[in-house]
Design an enzyme around this catalytic site. Structure first.
Site, PDB file in Angstrom:
ATOM      1  N   THR A 189     -10.080  -7.846  11.645  1.00 19.68           N
ATOM      2  CA  THR A 189     -10.121  -6.892  10.532  1.00 19.68           C
ATOM      3  C   THR A 189     -10.905  -7.558   9.415  1.00 19.68           C
ATOM      4  O   THR A 189     -10.914  -8.789   9.293  1.00 19.68           O
ATOM      5  CB  THR A 189      -8.704  -6.560  10.027  1.00 19.68           C
ATOM      6  OG1 THR A 189      -8.107  -7.757   9.565  1.00 19.68           O
ATOM      7  CG2 THR A 189      -7.847  -5.956  11.120  1.00 19.68           C
ATOM      8  N   GLU A 334      -7.385  -1.712  14.325  1.00 19.79           N
ATOM      9  CA  GLU A 334      -6.187  -1.819  15.161  1.00 19.79           C
ATOM     10  C   GLU A 334      -6.077  -0.682  16.173  1.00 19.79           C
ATOM     11  O   GLU A 334      -5.216  -0.697  17.049  1.00 19.79           O
ATOM     12  CB  GLU A 334      -4.938  -1.829  14.265  1.00 19.79           C
ATOM     13  CG  GLU A 334      -4.750  -3.108  13.455  1.00 19.79           C
ATOM     14  CD  GLU A 334      -5.487  -3.110  12.124  1.00 19.79           C
ATOM     15  OE1 GLU A 334      -6.435  -2.316  11.957  1.00 19.79           O
ATOM     16  OE2 GLU A 334      -5.117  -3.920  11.252  1.00 19.79           O
ATOM     17  N   LYS A 442      -0.470   5.261  -9.207  1.00 15.59           N
ATOM     18  CA  LYS A 442       0.862   5.793  -9.513  1.00 15.59           C
ATOM     19  C   LYS A 442       0.973   6.053 -10.996  1.00 15.59           C
ATOM     20  O   LYS A 442       1.049   5.141 -11.797  1.00 15.59           O
ATOM     21  CB  LYS A 442       1.946   4.821  -9.045  1.00 15.59           C
ATOM     22  CG  LYS A 442       2.079   4.828  -7.556  1.00 15.59           C
ATOM     23  CD  LYS A 442       3.266   4.031  -7.076  1.00 15.59           C
ATOM     24  CE  LYS A 442       3.009   3.568  -5.660  1.00 15.59           C
ATOM     25  NZ  LYS A 442       2.191   2.366  -5.571  1.00 15.59           N
ATOM     26  N   TRP A 447       1.936  10.280  -7.462  1.00 17.64           N
ATOM     27  CA  TRP A 447       0.720   9.725  -6.886  1.00 17.64           C
ATOM     28  C   TRP A 447      -0.508  10.553  -7.241  1.00 17.64           C
ATOM     29  O   TRP A 447      -0.476  11.774  -7.183  1.00 17.64           O
ATOM     30  CB  TRP A 447       0.828   9.692  -5.364  1.00 17.64           C
ATOM     31  CG  TRP A 447       1.692   8.579  -4.884  1.00 17.64           C
ATOM     32  CD1 TRP A 447       2.150   7.528  -5.618  1.00 17.64           C
ATOM     33  CD2 TRP A 447       2.201   8.418  -3.567  1.00 17.64           C
ATOM     34  NE1 TRP A 447       2.905   6.715  -4.833  1.00 17.64           N
ATOM     35  CE2 TRP A 447       2.964   7.237  -3.570  1.00 17.64           C
ATOM     36  CE3 TRP A 447       2.083   9.155  -2.386  1.00 17.64           C
ATOM     37  CZ2 TRP A 447       3.602   6.764  -2.436  1.00 17.64           C
ATOM     38  CZ3 TRP A 447       2.724   8.686  -1.267  1.00 17.64           C
ATOM     39  CH2 TRP A 447       3.479   7.504  -1.277  1.00 17.64           C
TER      40      TRP A 447
HETATM   41  P1  ADP Z   1     -10.689  -2.964   7.229  1.00 14.24           P
HETATM   42  O1  ADP Z   1     -11.472  -2.172   6.192  1.00 14.24           O
HETATM   43  O2  ADP Z   1      -9.384  -3.512   6.748  1.00 14.24           O
HETATM   44  O3  ADP Z   1     -11.465  -3.855   8.096  1.00 14.24           O
HETATM   45  P2  ADP Z   1     -10.996  -0.919   9.116  1.00 14.24           P
HETATM   46  O4  ADP Z   1     -12.453  -1.086   9.069  1.00 14.24           O
HETATM   47  O5  ADP Z   1     -10.306  -0.959  10.391  1.00 14.24           O
HETATM   48  O6  ADP Z   1     -10.229  -1.934   8.256  1.00 14.24           O
HETATM   49  O7  ADP Z   1     -10.671   0.357   8.282  1.00 14.24           O
HETATM   50  C1  ADP Z   1      -9.528   1.120   8.482  1.00 14.24           C
HETATM   51  C2  ADP Z   1      -9.207   1.913   7.259  1.00 14.24           C
HETATM   52  O8  ADP Z   1     -10.321   2.640   6.777  1.00 14.24           O
HETATM   53  C3  ADP Z   1      -8.153   2.957   7.490  1.00 14.24           C
HETATM   54  O9  ADP Z   1      -6.867   2.399   7.486  1.00 14.24           O
HETATM   55  C4  ADP Z   1      -8.396   3.905   6.332  1.00 14.24           C
HETATM   56  O10 ADP Z   1      -7.785   3.451   5.142  1.00 14.24           O
HETATM   57  C5  ADP Z   1      -9.887   3.830   6.157  1.00 14.24           C
HETATM   58  N1  ADP Z   1     -10.520   4.988   6.801  1.00 14.24           N
HETATM   59  C6  ADP Z   1     -11.069   5.056   8.025  1.00 14.24           C
HETATM   60  N2  ADP Z   1     -11.569   6.293   8.259  1.00 14.24           N
HETATM   61  C7  ADP Z   1     -11.313   7.022   7.150  1.00 14.24           C
HETATM   62  C8  ADP Z   1     -11.565   8.387   6.761  1.00 14.24           C
HETATM   63  N3  ADP Z   1     -12.199   9.242   7.548  1.00 14.24           N
HETATM   64  N4  ADP Z   1     -11.124   8.778   5.541  1.00 14.24           N
HETATM   65  C9  ADP Z   1     -10.493   7.918   4.717  1.00 14.24           C
HETATM   66  N5  ADP Z   1     -10.247   6.641   5.022  1.00 14.24           N
HETATM   67  C10 ADP Z   1     -10.640   6.187   6.223  1.00 14.24           C
END
Ligand code: ADP
Length: 543
Positions: A189, A334, A442, A447
């Site tokens: 991640t 994940e 918040k 929210w």
């Molecule tokens: P990280 O940014 O921690 O590496 P990822 O690339 O796996 O993690 O991103 C996952 C996160 O991206 C999701 O948990 C969500 O918050 C956000 N995300 C992914 N697709 C969307 C979407 N279509 N709209 C809003 N948020 C999104």
């Protein structure tokens, strides 16, 4: 009674064998770091990934050993995808946009035995090679003649990929018959939510995910398509597109490092690209280029937008102005990453354009295989009424069961993975993200969705990019602050922008102020980096 069907493990090697056998002359086109455009085929990719596998055997790499990559989307990276995983090793794609200390940490944590890198990343390799002692083999993805002498000196034993492959000969290679649950690839991640954590995919999870991703309600992939994944192969396997492409045998077009709107437009136009996939920031560039040309790339039919929320204005621009269909999807590392997609149901055909747009702005409903639920702070399940807001939890055969050697407690809650996304689900099963739990604002105990605030700003003609963050407030705890990058040459002041919110969101959601900036920091996966933005605006403790 057991069924009487053949047992064949679901293996990544089967994908490349299938593509080579039934779609052998279908092209893989890559814009290379060398600057030219390279053409190969599924049959050639199979041949070279077999050579690569033979090379790994010759090094004595064992089943399950990790092979790292620092590379753009291109045919050599594709060969690594198939050669490394196909031969039973684990492909560890490393995100080159991270800080070099973090890259070294990830490579060491994964225990990579070999590392292949595009020449663009030679400076990173130079700075980390000495701190990654367990990497026994360094491979530069270039011709032998292109190896700079100083790099060879800095990285002892450095090989050129092409010379190494040439040395392996062309005898047929028998892919090992693995257990389909063996690990196939590893992706960390990106650390927007803390230390990077490894997610270890299996052959089985990868194939099931690819099949689901190819379905009509997701990418709608067919052999007749030409697909350009803008989303990088170094982050969550380009959303599974290199596997799904082989599964259907379509043409694959790889943009290499040229991800600006003009370069993407040109490549799409020339290569008959019908489908592309990427994060919203990439589409801002492509849309600008489409406006300049006054048309879409010749064959473009669909774009998959995910990774961050697709602003309604962006969905409309693609669909209304250019007749390109948008698929809004949600996922995370994940989840391999695809979890939901906002495709229509039959009953939506009756709706008017505004209602249909409303459906598409949701993050969407579950792909078969993924189950969703929303829980409150005590872990109790909330109703699917489109109003009850809580944390999204997921489970399914391509959802992780634990992080790779994280030393942390198992993340699952009753067998469900808590995503950290704050959402509601409506009666039709469409999930809508309010925010990531750490980004939600918040105010007075209620929210405010930073995504909704950003979406409104993005619909204003003078706004190029918008981010909304919480700032501390003595009475309300937190209030929204809007941070905006204006479009070049555009003029807009705070008062006008705030007036633009009237009637579009609840009055108390309207940001208290607007700050105009030259740029907004983006993270390693092209998403707005709110931690850095908060630090820049409010000091280190706010990140
Ligand atoms: P990280 O940014 O921690 O590496 P990822 O690339 O796996 O993690 O991103 C996952 C996160 O991206 C999701 O948990 C969500 O918050 C956000 N995300 C992914 N697709 C969307 C979407 N279509 N709209 C809003 N948020 C999104």
């Amino acid at each position: 009674m057991m069924g009487l069907m053949q047992q064949q493990p679901l293996l990544i090697s089967r994908l490349i064998d299938f593509a080579a056998r039934f779609h052998g002359d279908t092209e893989i086109v890559s814009r290379r770091v060398e600057g030219d455009r390279h053409r190969t085929t599924w049959a050639q990719v199979q041949r070279r990934s077999m050579r690569l596998a033979r090379g790994l055997d010759a090094w004595g790499l064992q089943r399950g050993d990790r092979v790292g990559t620092l590379a753009w989307n291109g045919y050599r990276h594709l060969e690594l995808y198939y050669g490394v995983s196909g031969s039973g090793r684990v492909l560890h794609t490393v995100n080159p946009r991270l800080h070099s200390d973090q890259i070294a940490w990830i490579i060491n944590h994964a225990g990579d035995k070999a590392l292949a890198f595009d020449m663009t990343f030679a400076p990173i390799i130079r700075s980390i090679a000495a701190s990654c002692p367990q990497v026994a083999h360094w491979v530069a993805l270039c011709d032998e003649g292109a190896l700079p002498a100083d790099l060879v000196q800095a990285v002892p034993g450095l090989l050129s990929y092409e010379a190494w492959l040439d040395g392996q000969g062309d005898a047929a290679y028998a892919w090992p018959i693995l257990d389909e649950n063996e690990a196939s690839s590893l992706c960390y991640t990106s650390g927007t939510t803390g230390n990077p954590k490894g997610v270890l995919y299996s052959h089985r999870s990868t194939l099931l995910h690819a099949a689901a991703g190819a379905l009509p309600d997701v990418m709608c992939l067919a052999a007749a398509d030409s697909v350009l994944p803008v989303v990088p192969m170094f982050h969550v396997n380009a959303w599974g597109s290199p596997y799904a492409a082989a599964m259907v045998g379509c043409k694959l077009v790889m943009p290499g490092p040229a991800l600006d709107g003009a370069s993407l437009f040109e490549l799409m136009d020339d290569e008959g690209v019908t489908l592309s996939a990427g994060v919203p920031t990439v589409w801002l560039g492509l849309l600008a280029s489409m406006r300049e040309h006054g048309r879409r790339p010749s064959a473009l039919q669909r774009v998959l937008i995910g990774g961050s929320a697709a602003p309604p204005a962006m969905i409309e621009a693609f669909q209304k102005d250019f007749d390109v269909e948008v698929r809004h999807a949600w996922g995370m590392t994940e989840l391999s990453p695809l979890g939901t997609s906002a495709a229509f149901k039959f009953k939506h055909a009756q709706m008017d354009a505004a209602q249909r747009l409303q459906v598409q702005t949701a993050q969407g409903r579950a792909l078969f295989g993924v189950d969703l639920r929303v829980v409150d702070a005590r872990g109790a399940e909330l109703p699917w009424d489109g109003r009850s807001v809580g944390e999204l939890e997921v489970r399914g055969p391509w959802v992780l069961s634990d992080y790779y050697e994280s030393g942390l407690p198992n993340p699952l809650h009753d067998g469900w993975f808590p995503t950290g996304d704050v959402v509601s689900i409506d009666a039709d099963g469409y999930m809508r993200i309010v925010d990531r739990s750490k980004d939600v604002i918040k105010s007075g105990g209620e929210w405010i969705s930073s995504i909704d605030i950003e979406n409104v700003a993005m619909a204003h003609p003078a706004v190029a990019m918008a981010a909304c963050v919480a700032v501390p407030h003595p009475k309300w705890d937190e209030r929204p602050l809007l941070v905006v990058v204006r479009k070049p040459g555009a003029e807009v002041q705070a008062r006008e922008l705030l007036a633009f919110y009237e009637g579009k969101v609840a009055k108390w959601w309207i940001p208290d102020d607007v700050m105009f900036v030259e740029s907004i920091p983006l993270g390693a996966t092209g998403k707005i980096l709110k931690t850095r933005l908060r630090e820049q605006l409010l000091g280190p403790a706010a990140g």
